[in-house]
Design a protein around this motif. Structure first.
Motif, mmCIF file in Angstrom:
data_model
loop_
_atom_site.group_PDB
_atom_site.id
_atom_site.type_symbol
_atom_site.label_atom_id
_atom_site.label_comp_id
_atom_site.label_asym_id
_atom_site.label_seq_id
_atom_site.Cartn_x
_atom_site.Cartn_y
_atom_site.Cartn_z
ATOM 1 N N SER A 7 72.348 47.718 132.278
ATOM 2 C CA SER A 7 73.339 47.478 131.233
ATOM 3 C C SER A 7 74.382 48.608 131.223
ATOM 4 N N ARG A 8 73.908 49.846 131.362
ATOM 5 C CA ARG A 8 74.846 50.979 131.413
ATOM 6 C C ARG A 8 75.761 50.872 132.630
ATOM 7 N N GLN A 9 75.172 50.454 133.760
ATOM 8 C CA GLN A 9 75.990 50.289 134.984
ATOM 9 C C GLN A 9 77.069 49.223 134.761
ATOM 10 N N ALA A 10 76.688 48.158 134.041
ATOM 11 C CA ALA A 10 77.647 47.068 133.784
ATOM 12 C C ALA A 10 78.774 47.562 132.871
ATOM 13 N N LEU A 11 78.420 48.313 131.834
ATOM 14 C CA LEU A 11 79.452 48.838 130.929
ATOM 15 C C LEU A 11 80.339 49.847 131.662
ATOM 16 N N ASP A 12 79.715 50.661 132.533
ATOM 17 C CA ASP A 12 80.496 51.625 133.325
ATOM 18 C C ASP A 12 81.444 50.902 134.288
ATOM 19 N N SER A 13 81.080 49.705 134.690
ATOM 20 C CA SER A 13 81.954 48.933 135.592
ATOM 21 C C SER A 13 83.123 48.317 134.843
ATOM 22 N N GLY A 14 83.066 48.355 133.515
ATOM 23 C CA GLY A 14 84.202 47.880 132.730
ATOM 24 C C GLY A 14 83.929 46.678 131.846
ATOM 25 N N PHE A 15 82.717 46.126 131.903
ATOM 26 C CA PHE A 15 82.435 44.964 131.046
ATOM 27 C C PHE A 15 82.355 45.378 129.579
ATOM 28 N N THR A 16 82.644 44.413 128.707
ATOM 29 C CA THR A 16 82.602 44.656 127.268
ATOM 30 C C THR A 16 81.190 44.474 126.725
ATOM 31 N N ASN A 17 80.466 43.533 127.325
ATOM 32 C CA ASN A 17 79.187 43.149 126.751
ATOM 33 C C ASN A 17 78.218 42.718 127.871
ATOM 34 N N VAL A 18 76.936 43.009 127.671
ATOM 35 C CA VAL A 18 75.908 42.669 128.669
ATOM 36 C C VAL A 18 74.695 42.101 127.951
ATOM 37 N N GLY A 19 74.095 41.069 128.510
ATOM 38 C CA GLY A 19 72.881 40.522 127.921
ATOM 39 C C GLY A 19 71.882 40.175 129.006
ATOM 40 N N GLN A 20 70.645 39.988 128.620
ATOM 41 C CA GLN A 20 69.620 39.609 129.592
ATOM 42 C C GLN A 20 69.664 38.104 129.816
ATOM 43 N N LEU A 21 69.327 37.700 131.016
ATOM 44 C CA LEU A 21 69.329 36.278 131.362
ATOM 45 C C LEU A 21 67.944 35.876 131.864
ATOM 46 N N ASP A 22 67.380 34.889 131.196
ATOM 47 C CA ASP A 22 66.107 34.307 131.614
ATOM 48 C C ASP A 22 66.445 33.039 132.410
ATOM 49 N N THR A 23 66.175 33.051 133.696
ATOM 50 C CA THR A 23 66.648 31.935 134.544
ATOM 51 C C THR A 23 65.980 30.599 134.201
ATOM 52 N N SER A 24 64.877 30.634 133.448
ATOM 53 C CA SER A 24 64.248 29.352 133.079
ATOM 54 C C SER A 24 65.128 28.580 132.089
ATOM 55 N N THR A 25 66.132 29.255 131.505
ATOM 56 C CA THR A 25 67.028 28.565 130.569
ATOM 57 C C THR A 25 68.162 27.831 131.303
ATOM 58 N N LEU A 26 68.311 28.085 132.603
ATOM 59 C CA LEU A 26 69.475 27.530 133.310
ATOM 60 C C LEU A 26 69.301 26.047 133.617
ATOM 61 N N GLU A 27 70.274 25.281 133.169
ATOM 62 C CA GLU A 27 70.252 23.835 133.449
ATOM 63 C C GLU A 27 71.534 23.493 134.199
ATOM 64 N N PHE A 28 71.372 22.858 135.333
ATOM 65 C CA PHE A 28 72.524 22.518 136.178
ATOM 66 C C PHE A 28 72.916 21.073 135.861
ATOM 67 N N LEU A 29 74.034 20.927 135.166
ATOM 68 C CA LEU A 29 74.355 19.659 134.507
ATOM 69 C C LEU A 29 75.422 18.853 135.254
ATOM 70 N N PRO A 30 75.132 17.584 135.544
ATOM 71 C CA PRO A 30 76.124 16.749 136.222
ATOM 72 C C PRO A 30 77.421 16.637 135.427
ATOM 73 N N GLU A 31 77.331 16.664 134.090
ATOM 74 C CA GLU A 31 78.564 16.515 133.289
ATOM 75 C C GLU A 31 79.510 17.707 133.462
ATOM 76 N N VAL A 32 78.944 18.892 133.773
ATOM 77 C CA VAL A 32 79.812 20.052 134.025
ATOM 78 C C VAL A 32 80.511 19.857 135.371
ATOM 79 N N ARG A 33 79.766 19.357 136.336
ATOM 80 C CA ARG A 33 80.355 19.050 137.650
ATOM 81 C C ARG A 33 81.464 17.995 137.520
ATOM 82 N N GLU A 34 81.260 17.058 136.606
ATOM 83 C CA GLU A 34 82.293 16.019 136.424
ATOM 84 C C GLU A 34 83.593 16.647 135.924
ATOM 85 N N MET A 35 83.457 17.710 135.102
ATOM 86 C CA MET A 35 84.674 18.400 134.630
ATOM 87 C C MET A 35 85.402 19.010 135.821
ATOM 88 N N CYS A 36 84.622 19.551 136.789
ATOM 89 C CA CYS A 36 85.257 20.114 138.000
ATOM 90 C C CYS A 36 85.980 19.012 138.767
#
Ligand code: SF4
Length: 179
Positions: A7-36
């Motif tokens: 998190s410190r490395q991310a803030l030092d790189s210039g980001f405003t905010n950092v959070g943890q990501l649990d990959t089990s929450t990731l859902e790859f949605l066809p409707e998002v692809r449709e927007m593309c």
């Protein structure tokens, strides 16, 4: 994963905010692809970093199976008003610069990391995709979270990261899957 240190490395790189990501929450949605594929950004089928070249949703699911944790990184820009195009561009540029810096920092510790950016790749003036030639910088470009089929607001909410910072702000969000 030592989140405090990363998190410190991310803030030092210039980001405003950092959070943890649990990959089990990731859902790859066809409707998002449709927007593309509606091609409002004029990048669909024109870049290695955008659909369809960046891979199918099933390929994304398969890639992500080997990760359990990562980080969400954001740049929040303050705008004069909702038409402040300069402010929007400036925040997008900062997000891109911070993303590149942090990627360089993280890859020595996590050589197999998977980066997902915000927005299409604009590294080259003309993407080689349209000439049917390989990407010039395959190790330095990434598909955006949206191009991967992720609804960014949902990813943030599911991981306890703020998405909307209120009137006259703009937030750009990217993520790194680390281990
Ligand atoms: S690095 Fe260049 S060739 Fe590769 S996706 Fe980006 S614009 Fe296209």
């Amino acid at each position: 994963m030592d989140f405090e240190r990363i998190s410190r490395q991310a803030l030092d790189s210039g980001f405003t905010n950092v959070g943890q990501l649990d990959t089990s929450t990731l859902e790859f949605l066809p409707e998002v692809r449709e927007m593309c594929s509606a091609d409002k950004c004029n990048r669909y089928n024109k870049s290695w970093a955008c659909p369809p070249a960046c891979g199918t949703l099933d390929e994304m699911r398969e890639k992500v199976r080997r990760y359990s944790r990562g980080i969400i990184v954001q740049t929040v820009g303050q705008l004069e008003d909702s038409y402040d195009w300069e402010g929007i561009q400036e925040a997008a540029m900062r997000q891109g610069e911070s993303f590149g810096k942090l990627w360089d920092t993280l890859k020595s510790e996590f050589p197999g990391l998977l980066a997902m950016g915000s927005g299409g790749c604009s590294r080259c003036k003309e993407c080689t995709y349209l000439e049917n030639k390989p990407c010039r910088f395959p190790d330095k470009t990434s598909a955006s979270m949206e191009a991967c089929g992720l609804l960014v607001s949902k990813v943030c909410t599911d991981n306890g990261v703020k998405y909307n910072y209120g009137p006259n702000t703009i937030a750009y969000t990217s993520c790194f899957l680390l281990e």
